[in-house]
Design a protein around this motif. Structure first.
Motif, PDB file in Angstrom:
ATOM      1  N   LEU A 191      29.072  74.654  21.747  1.00 54.06           N
ATOM      2  CA  LEU A 191      28.635  74.827  23.134  1.00 54.06           C
ATOM      3  C   LEU A 191      27.606  75.946  23.228  1.00 54.06           C
ATOM      4  CD1 LEU A 191      31.953  74.614  25.151  1.00 54.06           C
ATOM      5  CD2 LEU A 191      30.078  72.986  25.207  1.00 54.06           C
ATOM      6  N   ARG A 210      35.243  72.138  24.598  1.00 53.48           N
ATOM      7  CA  ARG A 210      35.995  73.085  25.438  1.00 53.48           C
ATOM      8  C   ARG A 210      37.480  73.063  25.130  1.00 53.48           C
ATOM      9  NH1 ARG A 210      32.927  72.398  31.258  1.00 53.48           N
ATOM     10  NH2 ARG A 210      31.279  73.907  30.812  1.00 53.48           N
ATOM     11  N   ARG A 211      37.960  71.996  24.561  1.00 50.56           N
ATOM     12  CA  ARG A 211      39.373  71.897  24.184  1.00 50.56           C
ATOM     13  C   ARG A 211      39.614  72.274  22.726  1.00 50.56           C
ATOM     14  NH1 ARG A 211      38.081  69.881  28.417  1.00 50.56           N
ATOM     15  NH2 ARG A 211      39.469  69.452  30.151  1.00 50.56           N
ATOM     16  N   ARG A 270      30.034  77.710  28.091  1.00 49.67           N
ATOM     17  CA  ARG A 270      31.363  78.146  27.611  1.00 49.67           C
ATOM     18  C   ARG A 270      32.273  78.558  28.728  1.00 49.67           C
ATOM     19  NH1 ARG A 270      29.194  81.388  22.337  1.00 49.67           N
ATOM     20  NH2 ARG A 270      28.361  79.542  21.387  1.00 49.67           N
TER      21      ARG A 270
END
Length: 108
Positions: free
Chosen positions: A103, A68-69, A108
């Motif tokens: 992901l 996610r980063r 997401r």
């Protein structure tokens, strides 16, 4: 030569890994690239994660957090947990003889 396989595989993933990426695997997967980092000073930007001291839930959360980063996450083998089902919903993109994780849409 068969004794060079671990080194060749480690050098391949370390050179292919995106800057600042995370590589997850078992002891036989992580020890050789760790040697390259510690002894030979290669790719200090890459985080190497040994999977066995981490629960499947913690490993899943770590992967989600990093993806996610925008961090690239690579898995040295498909069976990263003893149970396996915790990571099956990720997208497993084959790369040479490891995988790049992505992901799933629902995360997401």
């Amino acid at each position: 030569h068969p004794h060079d396989l671990a080194r060749e595989r480690s050098e391949a993933i370390m050179s292919a890994a995106a800057p600042g990426s995370l590589i997850v695997g078992g002891w036989t997967d992580i020890a050789p690239p760790e040697y390259l980092q510690i002894v030979e000073g290669q790719r200090s930007d890459v985080a190497l994660v040994l999977n066995w001291p981490i629960s499947a839930a913690q490993l899943r959360e770590m992967i989600i957090y990093n993806l996610r980063r925008g961090r690239h996450v690579y898995a040295m083998r498909r069976n990263l947990t003893f149970f396996g089902a915790e990571l099956e919903d990720f997208v497993w993109q084959p790369r040479q003889d490891w995988y790049e994780l992505q992901l799933p849409v629902q995360l997401r």
